[in-house]
Design a protein around this motif. Structure first.
Motif, PDB file in Angstrom:
ATOM      1  N   ARG A 106       0.819  -1.216   0.000  1.00 22.51           N
ATOM      2  CA  ARG A 106       0.000   0.000   0.000  1.00 22.51           C
ATOM      3  C   ARG A 106       0.852   1.265   0.000  1.00 22.51           C
ATOM      4  O   ARG A 106       0.437   2.296  -0.539  1.00 22.51           O
ATOM      5  N   LYS A 155      -3.186   3.275  -5.418  1.00 20.42           N
ATOM      6  CA  LYS A 155      -4.295   2.701  -4.659  1.00 20.42           C
ATOM      7  C   LYS A 155      -4.928   1.493  -5.352  1.00 20.42           C
ATOM      8  O   LYS A 155      -5.108   0.431  -4.752  1.00 20.42           O
ATOM      9  N   GLU A 156      -5.270   1.625  -6.625  1.00 18.99           N
ATOM     10  CA  GLU A 156      -5.935   0.530  -7.340  1.00 18.99           C
ATOM     11  C   GLU A 156      -5.018  -0.664  -7.514  1.00 18.99           C
ATOM     12  O   GLU A 156      -5.424  -1.818  -7.338  1.00 18.99           O
ATOM     13  N   ASP A 157      -3.757  -0.400  -7.848  1.00 19.92           N
ATOM     14  CA  ASP A 157      -2.788  -1.491  -8.017  1.00 19.92           C
ATOM     15  C   ASP A 157      -2.545  -2.207  -6.694  1.00 19.92           C
ATOM     16  O   ASP A 157      -2.421  -3.435  -6.650  1.00 19.92           O
ATOM     17  N   LEU A 210      -4.626  -2.496  -4.174  1.00 23.92           N
ATOM     18  CA  LEU A 210      -5.802  -3.321  -3.883  1.00 23.92           C
ATOM     19  C   LEU A 210      -5.758  -4.631  -4.652  1.00 23.92           C
ATOM     20  O   LEU A 210      -6.017  -5.710  -4.109  1.00 23.92           O
ATOM     21  N   SER A 211      -5.412  -4.544  -5.916  1.00 24.49           N
ATOM     22  CA  SER A 211      -5.343  -5.734  -6.765  1.00 24.49           C
ATOM     23  C   SER A 211      -4.222  -6.664  -6.323  1.00 24.49           C
ATOM     24  O   SER A 211      -4.413  -7.885  -6.226  1.00 24.49           O
ATOM     25  N   ARG A 216      -5.095  -8.286  -3.007  1.00 25.11           N
ATOM     26  CA  ARG A 216      -6.147  -9.295  -3.199  1.00 25.11           C
ATOM     27  C   ARG A 216      -5.523 -10.621  -3.632  1.00 25.11           C
ATOM     28  O   ARG A 216      -5.907 -11.696  -3.161  1.00 25.11           O
ATOM     29  N   TYR A 238       3.744  -6.711 -12.463  1.00 26.42           N
ATOM     30  CA  TYR A 238       3.923  -5.327 -12.013  1.00 26.42           C
ATOM     31  C   TYR A 238       5.369  -4.835 -12.095  1.00 26.42           C
ATOM     32  O   TYR A 238       5.653  -3.714 -11.680  1.00 26.42           O
TER      33      TYR A 238
END
Length: 227
Positions: free
Chosen positions: A81, A86-88, A90-91, A94, A119
């Motif tokens: 984090r 933010k979106e990356d 979260l993914s 997950r 990534y």
């Protein structure tokens, strides 16, 4: 304060030692901690769980060469984090949650490597820092499933740290002396052993045979082969 919490093969928790040093954490202090534990009789350790402290991995390799070193999986997710959008994040997290539930170590490792591959171009520095540590983040997958939740994170030690922090706050933000700090820590340990840690962790007792097999293969296999 360096706090060492141990869980034996029957699942009993205890604080094996704590050490007060001044200054930031470093390899020299960790060597002092481990050498003292060895002198007091701690010889064969299946897995050491820690945060990614400076110098600790080098100290473990030097003094406990057959011991797994598990880096805290929860702190890994926090670092994601901090280092990703933010979106990356979260993914990525997950998928880390899915990897945590992998049935086998090799399966989890392959998934982690594929995740990093996705990534590496977008976050080259961060992914490069993760790749050499994959084994350390996933070695809990080598152990029976019911005990994994007790060894993939440093939450046990963090809960003690939290208790000490609360006391420090109530005392005005600091401990008046090292002795006062250590007395308060000993009182907290005593309370834990009388209450929360009074009984062994059922998962360890239930899988004692498998844990002993892992332990014996790790530390006695070479000796038996040479006989």
């Amino acid at each position: 304060v360096y706090i060492v919490v141990g869980i034996d093969l029957e699942g009993r928790k205890d604080v094996y030692a704590f050490y007060t040093f001044f200054g930031s954490e470093n390899r020299t202090d960790w060597l002092k901690v481990f050498n003292d534990l060895i002198e007091r009789g701690l010889k064969k350790v299946a897995v050491i769980v820690s945060d990614d402290f400076p110098g600790i991995n080098t100290a473990i390799n030097a003094l406990f060469p057959k011991t797994d070193h598990q880096l805290c999986y929860v702190h890994l997710q926090r670092n994601v984090r901090k280092n990703m959008g933010k979106e990356d994040a979260l993914s990525f997290n997950r998928e880390l949650a899915n990897i945590k539930n992998s049935p086998y170590y090799q399966d989890g490792k392959e998934k982690f490597e594929r995740l990093c591959e996705q990534y590496k171009n977008k976050y080259p520095s961060f992914i490069k820092s993760l790749l050499p540590k994959i084994d350390s983040y996933l070695c809990f997958l080598k152990y029976p499933d019911p005990v994994r939740k007790h060894i993939y994170t440093t939450n046990t030690v963090e809960s003690i740290n939290s208790r000490i922090e609360n006391i420090r706050f109530k005392l005005g933000g600091y401990f008046q002396s090292t002795n006062i700090l250590e007395i308060n820590l000993m009182l907290q340990v005593h309370r834990l052993k009388q209450r929360k840690w009074k009984n062994p962790i059922p998962a360890f007792k239930a899988r004692i045979y498998e844990l002993l097999q892992i332990f014996n293969l790790r530390f006695y296999h070479e000796t038996h082969n040479s006989c």
